[in-house]
Motif scaffolding. Structure first.
Motif, PDB file in Angstrom:
ATOM      1  N   GLN A 776       4.683  41.271  -1.569  1.00  0.00           N
ATOM      2  CA  GLN A 776       3.930  40.569  -0.739  1.00  0.00           C
ATOM      3  C   GLN A 776       2.785  39.965  -1.096  1.00  0.00           C
ATOM      4  O   GLN A 776       2.294  40.328  -2.090  1.00  0.00           O
ATOM      5  N   ASN A 778      -0.563  38.507   0.799  1.00  0.00           N
ATOM      6  CA  ASN A 778      -1.159  38.875   1.894  1.00  0.00           C
ATOM      7  C   ASN A 778      -0.425  39.498   3.355  1.00  0.00           C
ATOM      8  O   ASN A 778      -0.545  39.003   4.254  1.00  0.00           O
ATOM      9  N   GLY A 779       0.434  40.287   2.693  1.00  0.00           N
ATOM     10  CA  GLY A 779       1.169  41.123   3.710  1.00  0.00           C
ATOM     11  C   GLY A 779       2.421  40.507   4.061  1.00  0.00           C
ATOM     12  O   GLY A 779       3.223  41.095   4.994  1.00  0.00           O
ATOM     13  N   LYS A 780       2.767  39.338   3.645  1.00  0.00           N
ATOM     14  CA  LYS A 780       4.058  38.730   3.820  1.00  0.00           C
ATOM     15  C   LYS A 780       4.899  38.680   2.754  1.00  0.00           C
ATOM     16  O   LYS A 780       4.547  38.465   1.653  1.00  0.00           O
ATOM     17  N   LEU A 825       6.684  48.686  -3.067  1.00  0.00           N
ATOM     18  CA  LEU A 825       6.126  47.534  -2.827  1.00  0.00           C
ATOM     19  C   LEU A 825       4.971  47.068  -3.589  1.00  0.00           C
ATOM     20  O   LEU A 825       4.405  48.068  -4.104  1.00  0.00           O
ATOM     21  N   ASN A 827       1.756  44.578  -3.071  1.00  0.00           N
ATOM     22  CA  ASN A 827       1.038  43.515  -2.103  1.00  0.00           C
ATOM     23  C   ASN A 827       0.154  42.905  -2.922  1.00  0.00           C
ATOM     24  O   ASN A 827      -0.991  43.453  -3.323  1.00  0.00           O
ATOM     25  N   VAL A 829      -3.170  40.552  -2.697  1.00  0.00           N
ATOM     26  CA  VAL A 829      -4.351  39.997  -1.742  1.00  0.00           C
ATOM     27  C   VAL A 829      -5.076  38.681  -2.365  1.00  0.00           C
ATOM     28  O   VAL A 829      -5.577  38.685  -3.435  1.00  0.00           O
TER      29      VAL A 829
END
Length: 831
Positions: A776, A778-780, A825, A827, A829
């Motif tokens: 991911q 930024n969380g997507k 996962l 992530n 940022v």
């Protein structure tokens, strides 16, 4: 191995093997962990329906699975053989109930055997056999001696068609649970068991039944109905004894404006002697449905008896009414009426023009309008003399103390539960072992003269019991004085027999005692399977009987059942199967067409056990197709001329021997082994913990589909196929025991699958060389990467930020933080 799947031949062979080897006959073995699995025994009506098949298949699957865990498994079967249907059928078919019942038992026993259920038939019991009801009679005489069994005249629920008494639990929506006839009230001399003496213990015991559904425990808790309150005495002018009422709201005492008694109450009866209109009203009330559901909705009617009661605090005169909503069987058959604070009392008061006096106000000072209805909440007292301004909670104790001080009342705990009326005015039941003597009174039959045998060669002519017209049965001698005497001609409620049968299975052949040391080994029942409709009736009585037998020194445990599974109904076209609706499915016809295994498989696959099952002809056909696919897959495997054919365990042993871990498997081979053991892990949990047999079957079906695509004819490939097929057969064997019996031998095993342990999960096979992790930004979700199980955090971070798709979203941006959740996962940022 034959090429085609022929269920009839296969199932006959498996059943013959089990019978020849006494596969399900068990004895006590203190060295092994016991497991007692029991399904609610059937009434021998003549034919099983699909609800029975589902119930007993669930129990059999659990029993076979626990056996494969190495436990000493007891799964018995018997017959709840007494009851009204046999009498009704006997009248219709002009045959004795005993003959009709035993013929049905023979037929239904064969049905159960045809379905392959693994019962220990050596323990079979029928409650209509003297060897069984002998000990029920014996226990009753002991209860009589202890004062736990007694006889009294009581208003009872009477079925005018079946001509017998019904317990409160046997009245459903005001009708007989058996024939559906409207129930009426009648006064009759009845035998009772003091279940109320065990009310608190039965209630407290529910908190320990963690293995029971919450719904069942709640139903029993509500049925026992514990309530804390105050018993208040009202002096009634002209009566020698005070009128006692029980209330949970003593804070409303100063708002009482009238009293109400049941139509059967002695005060009402006495008042009616000089009041013809009142006598007529009391007679009308006898035909009123007194079930709780009916009381909620029916029109509330009453009549002034002309009696006057004196308020214990104010001294005011209060009218005494008789009302159709007051039940003689609850408390003292009288209630105090507070129209301002009870909606039923408010409606009654409005109808008959009785005073409405507010004595409770909302705690927040809100005004209420008593013209619109009663204010039923607790609050602050007003218009209550010395108790005004107290809260309802404070007033409870203050008013109770006042009444106790003046000897006009006391705190009390009441139960909704009533003593169990156990006598029935029918023939086909267990004779009550009591003798009536004019000199000695009521005398229990001596132990040496038990059992009192029920005559079986009886021709029934209609309603009522023929025992009352048979002097050869009821005429006898008093065991105390030797004088002429008569036997009790009532028989026990059939729920008596079903309240302790689970224990008798443990000591089935003991002719000198009700139970013996074997019961201490097997009890309590580890898993009980049956319908939730028995939550109050049978299950509460069984808990009661367990305590009676415990207190008689026969057993040790307080509770009879550790775990309870309540299965859902079998529906067709959205409705419960019934002959009247014409939507039944004959299990026998299904077995003849598809075989027992198909029937069992569909029942376990169509729905989770606690939910209703919607019948589907196409679902049955689908189950049959799956069995043919399974058969074909095994047939193709064993037909190949490979090393596995002559030595099926050789290469598999190499694969599982850690010293030979240098054997290299391809990714596809590893994938099949991993899927095999992932499936095994899931199926084990689904059956052992969750009882979700449908998802267990679905998982095996997915594995079978994968094996059809696994076209590896190498020795190692065939060893992996052998392991997978062995595992499939073992996982399915509790559900489809016949076909797996044959396929297990076909795969090269000498012992029967019934005696083979549950397979062991190989944790090493579950290890994945590569793991897919989502990435991911930024969380997507922006990418997916493959990493090995050995990659550390920094290596995973580098692989993630190097992914081409991820680069599109981070190039030219500042990476502030990278969060790695191992195995799941990454992530990233960015600013």
């Amino acid at each position: 191995m034959q090429e085609q799947y022929h269920p009839k031949k296969i199932e006959q062979s498996a059943q013959a093997y089990w019978q020849e080897n006494n596969s399900f006959t068990v004895t006590e073995d203190p060295a092994r962990e016991k497991y007692y699995c029991l399904s609610m025994f059937p009434y021998p009506s003549g034919r099983f329906h699909m609800g029975h098949v589902r119930n007993y298949t669930i129990g059999d699957v659990i029993s076979r699975f626990q056996r494969m865990q190495g436990k000493n498994v007891l799964q018995p079967m018997g017959w709840d053989a007494f009851g009204l249907p046999a009498e009704n059928a006997a009248i219709q078919n002009k045959v004795a109930p005993a003959k009709w019942t035993r013929e049905n038992i023979t037929y239904m026993r064969n049905q159960l055997k045809r379905l392959g259920f693994g019962y220990d038939w050596s323990r079979e019991i029928a409650t209509c056999d003297p060897d069984y009801y002998h000990w029920e009679q014996w226990l009753f005489t002991k209860l009589f001696e202890k004062g736990l069994a007694y006889k009294k005249v009581s208003p009872v629920n009477w079925c005018p068609v079946d001509q017998t008494v019904l317990a409160n639990e046997q009245v459903e929506d005001g009708c007989c649970w058996r024939c559906g006839t409207q129930v009426i009230k009648k006064e009759i001399s009845q035998w009772f068991l003091k279940i109320t003496q065990y009310a608190e213990e039965l209630l407290a015991g529910l908190d320990k039944l963690d293995g029971w559904p919450d719904q069942v425990r709640t139903m029993q808790r509500n049925w026992i109905g514990r309530s804390e309150g105050v018993e208040i005495q009202f002096i009634v002018t002209g009566m020698e004894t005070p009128l006692k009422v029980f209330t949970t709201r003593p804070d409303t005492l100063l708002g009482v404006t009238y009293l109400a008694v049941a139509p059967e109450h002695p005060f009402a009866t006495r008042a009616a002697k000089s009041n013809p209109a009142l006598a007529t009203f009391l007679e009308e009330c006898k035909a009123i449905d007194t079930s709780e559901a009916a009381l909620e909705t029916m029109e509330k009617k009453g009549m002034d008896t002309g009696l006057q009661a004196i308020h214990p605090v104010t001294g005011d005169q209060l009218a005494v009414f008789t009302a159709n909503f007051v039940l003689m069987g609850y408390g003292e058959g009288a209630v105090m009426s507070v129209p301002a604070h009870d909606q039923r009392d408010w409606e009654f008061a409005k109808k008959y023009g009785l005073p409405i006096k507010q004595v409770i106000a909302p705690a927040d000072g809100t005004k209420i309008n008593l013209q619109e209805g009663a204010f039923t909440e607790k609050g602050k007292l007003q218009n209550s003399g010395p108790f005004s301004e107290l809260t309802s909670k404070q007033a409870f104790n203050a008013i109770a103390a006042y009444l106790e001080k003046n000897k006009q009342g006391k705190k009390q705990i009441n139960y909704r539960l009533r003593d169990w009326g156990v006598s029935r005015q029918r023939y086909w039941g267990d004779p009550i072992p009591i003798i009536y003597c004019q000199q000695c009174g009521t005398v229990p039959v001596p132990e040496k003269d038990l059992p009192v045998i029920l005559p079986e060669n009886i021709a029934l002519k209609g309603v009522g019991s023929p025992l009352k017209t048979m002097p050869e049965f009821y005429k006898t001698q008093c065991p105390k004085c030797g004088g002429d005497a008569e036997r009790e001609t009532d028989t026990f409620d059939t729920f008596m027999e079903s309240s302790w049968y689970y224990a008798r299975f443990c000591s089935f052949d003991n002719d000198t005692a009700m139970l013996d040391e074997r019961a201490k080994y097997w009890l309590p029942v580890d898993q009980y399977v049956g319908g939730i409709e028995h939550a109050v009736l049978h299950l509460l009585y069984a808990r009661f009987f367990q305590r009676l037998m415990r207190d008689a020194g026969l057993i040790e445990h307080d509770e009879p059942i550790t775990n309870l599974l309540t299965q859902g109904m079998v529906l067709k076209d959205g409705a419960k199967m019934s002959k009247s609706k014409g939507n039944t499915v004959d299990p026998q016809g299904l077995i003849e067409k598809y075989g027992a295994d198909t029937t069992r498989l569909f029942m376990m696959f169509a729905s989770p056990p606690e939910q209703s099952l919607e019948w589907s002809d196409s679902g049955v056909e689908g189950a049959f197709r799956f069995l043919k696919r399974l058969w074909k897959l095994v047939h193709e495997h064993v037909s190949r001329k490979t090393t596995i054919k002559t030595n099926p365990e050789a290469l598999f042993q190499q694969l599982t021997d850690t010293q030979l871990s240098d054997i290299q498997l391809s990714d596809i081979q590893k994938g099949i082994r991993r899927l095999t053991h992932e499936t095994l892990r899931k199926v084990t949990d689904d059956i052992q913990r969750r009882f979700t047999f449908n998802t267990a079957i679905a998982a095996v079906m997915e594995l079978i589909n994968a094996l059809y695509k696994f076209d590896d004819k190498s020795d190692i490939g065939q060893a992996i196929m052998q392991e997978a097929l062995d595992t499939c057969i073992l996982m399915l064997s509790p559900i489809i025991p016949h076909v797996t019996h044959t396929l297990w031998h076909a795969l090269g095993h000498q012992d029967g699958v019934i005696d083979t342990p549950w397979p062991t999960i190989d944790e090493t096979a579950l290890v994945k060389d590569n793991i897919e992790i989502i990435v991911q930004v930024n969380g997507k979700l922006r990418g997916r990467i493959q990493v090995t199980a050995n990659h550390d955090k920094s290596e995973i971070e580098n692989i993630a930020i190097s992914d081409d798709n991820v680069k599109r979203f981070i190039d030219g941006k500042k990476v502030r933080k990278i969060i790695v959740v191992p195995g799941k996962l990454v992530n990233i940022v960015v600013a």
